[in-house]
Design a protein around this motif. Structure first.
Motif, PDB file in Angstrom:
ATOM      1  N   ILE A  89     -11.247   0.754   2.899  1.00  0.00           N
ATOM      2  CA  ILE A  89     -12.091   0.380   3.979  1.00  0.00           C
ATOM      3  C   ILE A  89     -11.798  -1.142   4.696  1.00  0.00           C
ATOM      4  N   GLN A  90     -11.264  -1.955   3.435  1.00  0.00           N
ATOM      5  CA  GLN A  90     -10.980  -3.430   3.962  1.00  0.00           C
ATOM      6  C   GLN A  90      -9.479  -3.158   4.639  1.00  0.00           C
ATOM      7  N   LEU A  91      -8.676  -2.269   4.280  1.00  0.00           N
ATOM      8  CA  LEU A  91      -7.265  -2.112   4.795  1.00  0.00           C
ATOM      9  C   LEU A  91      -7.626  -1.558   6.273  1.00  0.00           C
ATOM     10  N   LEU A  92      -8.140  -0.432   6.530  1.00  0.00           N
ATOM     11  CA  LEU A  92      -8.669   0.008   7.832  1.00  0.00           C
ATOM     12  C   LEU A  92      -9.296  -1.167   8.844  1.00  0.00           C
ATOM     13  N   ASN A  96      -7.286  -2.993  12.099  1.00  0.00           N
ATOM     14  CA  ASN A  96      -7.660  -2.788  13.398  1.00  0.00           C
ATOM     15  C   ASN A  96      -7.995  -3.888  14.134  1.00  0.00           C
ATOM     16  N   GLN A  97      -7.845  -5.227  13.436  1.00  0.00           N
ATOM     17  CA  GLN A  97      -8.285  -6.495  14.265  1.00  0.00           C
ATOM     18  C   GLN A  97      -6.901  -7.022  14.920  1.00  0.00           C
ATOM     19  N   GLY A  98      -6.544  -6.105  15.788  1.00  0.00           N
ATOM     20  CA  GLY A  98      -5.707  -6.508  16.959  1.00  0.00           C
ATOM     21  C   GLY A  98      -4.034  -6.565  16.335  1.00  0.00           C
ATOM     22  N   ARG A  99      -3.897  -6.276  14.938  1.00  0.00           N
ATOM     23  CA  ARG A  99      -2.630  -6.427  14.323  1.00  0.00           C
ATOM     24  C   ARG A  99      -1.801  -4.932  14.525  1.00  0.00           C
ATOM     25  N   SER A 100      -2.562  -3.993  14.341  1.00  0.00           N
ATOM     26  CA  SER A 100      -2.148  -2.717  14.398  1.00  0.00           C
ATOM     27  C   SER A 100      -3.002  -1.923  15.183  1.00  0.00           C
ATOM     28  N   ARG A 154      -7.916   7.184   2.777  1.00  0.00           N
ATOM     29  CA  ARG A 154      -7.146   6.849   1.389  1.00  0.00           C
ATOM     30  C   ARG A 154      -5.769   7.082   1.886  1.00  0.00           C
ATOM     31  N   TYR A 155      -5.264   8.239   2.395  1.00  0.00           N
ATOM     32  CA  TYR A 155      -4.032   8.721   2.928  1.00  0.00           C
ATOM     33  C   TYR A 155      -3.364   7.506   3.789  1.00  0.00           C
ATOM     34  N   ILE A 156      -4.269   7.317   4.709  1.00  0.00           N
ATOM     35  CA  ILE A 156      -3.477   6.403   5.868  1.00  0.00           C
ATOM     36  C   ILE A 156      -3.614   4.954   5.160  1.00  0.00           C
ATOM     37  N   CYS A 157      -4.340   4.459   4.244  1.00  0.00           N
ATOM     38  CA  CYS A 157      -4.219   3.244   3.739  1.00  0.00           C
ATOM     39  C   CYS A 157      -3.653   3.122   2.225  1.00  0.00           C
ATOM     40  N   GLN A 158      -2.384   3.524   2.104  1.00  0.00           N
ATOM     41  CA  GLN A 158      -1.505   3.198   0.963  1.00  0.00           C
ATOM     42  C   GLN A 158      -1.231   4.442   0.031  1.00  0.00           C
ATOM     43  N   GLN A 159      -2.196   5.524   0.113  1.00  0.00           N
ATOM     44  CA  GLN A 159      -2.176   6.462  -0.870  1.00  0.00           C
ATOM     45  C   GLN A 159      -1.176   7.496  -0.305  1.00  0.00           C
ATOM     46  N   ASN A 160       0.018   7.060  -0.064  1.00  0.00           N
ATOM     47  CA  ASN A 160       0.951   7.865   0.558  1.00  0.00           C
ATOM     48  C   ASN A 160       2.236   7.489  -0.080  1.00  0.00           C
TER      49      ASN A 160
END
Length: 280
Positions: A89-92, A96-100, A154-160
């Protein structure tokens, strides 16, 4: 689409809200709400003058508050957000705050049908591409999409296999199956995420062995926008409404449909589309 698969194919069917000032208990929050909430209300100072230890503590506090916010909203849908969702949640949110910037799934508009200046539906062509898919079977549709989306997160945020944030694409889609009369939705649904352009050639592999990377063939879809919550009743209503608008509904698959979501699952004012797949 076969059971457990979720290809966007016309071959046949087989697969919180609020204004940013606080939780809207009627639905899950949107990505925009998360960004606003974390930036304006969760940061204590934001002046960059804290020592490193203090900054780490502040980040931990912000992560906890975001998690509690999600948990509070999700309870209204009988969905539990576990502690291990804090980091995704923190990573997403931070990314999404303009950086990605979020990518939209590319398509070619083929035709638009309008009546008295009102858009009824669009016909689009989507190219072949890689998707990360997970098939869920919870007690309700809302539970299935929420739990499926969190596992995709979770997959999007590092669990890959790359171990880092992959980037968000929109819409997140849900493949729903119905009976041939389009009156009952199966409890088995598939949540799918389109890989960003930079990862299409070599998709990172999921750590979760129930998330499958699939190549979906090029497809033609008929799509109509709608707003509000998505559940068994609203989806059946949208399917029936779309079927009435199509000139030749028989050209489309009649027992498998797609709900495309542009905001988080079960948000009370969710921005959605219903997609009919043209038979191949």
């Amino acid at each position: 689409m076969d059971r457990g698969g979720c290809q966007m194919s016309g071959g046949g069917g087989g697969g919180g809200g609020g204004d940013g000032s606080g939780p809207d208990r009627s639905g899950m929050i949107t990505l925009e709400d998360l960004e606003s909430f974390s930036e304006d209300q969760l940061s204590d100072s934001g002046n960059g003058s804290l020592e490193e230890a203090g900054e780490i503590m502040e980040e931990d506090e912000e992560s906890d508050r975001l998690l509690h916010y999600w948990q509070d909203v999700a309870r209204g849908h009988q969905v539990e957000v576990s502690q291990d969702m804090a980091e995704p949640i923190q990573l997403l949110t931070s990314n999404n705050q303009g950086r990605s910037p979020r990518e939209h799934i590319p398509f070619t508009l083929l035709t638009r049908k309008e009546k008295c200046g009102e858009l009824l539906y669009e016909k689009r062509h989507y190219e072949k591409g890689h998707w990360a898919c997970i098939t869920m079977r919870e007690d309700t549709y809302e539970q299935s999409i929420c739990y499926g989306f969190m596992r995709i997160m979770r997959y999007i945020c590092q669990q890959n296999s790359l171990g880092h944030y992959l980037g968000m694409t929109l819409p997140i889609i849900t493949v729903v199956r119905t009976d041939e009369n389009q009156s009952v939705i199966s409890h088995e649904i598939t949540v799918a995420y389109y890989l960003p352009a930079e990862h299409q050639a070599q998709p990172p592999q999921p750590n979760d062995n129930e998330i499958i990377i699939e190549i979906w063939p090029a497809s033609v879809v008929y799509t109509r926008a709608f707003t509000g919550p998505t559940n068994e009743v609203t989806i059946i209503n949208q399917i029936n409404a779309m079927a009435e608008l199509l000139d030749c509904p028989e050209v489309c698959v009649n027992d498998s449909f797609i709900v495309a979501g542009y905001t988080n699952p079960a948000h009370s004012n969710r921005q959605n589309e219903i997609w009919f797949l043209e038979r191949r």
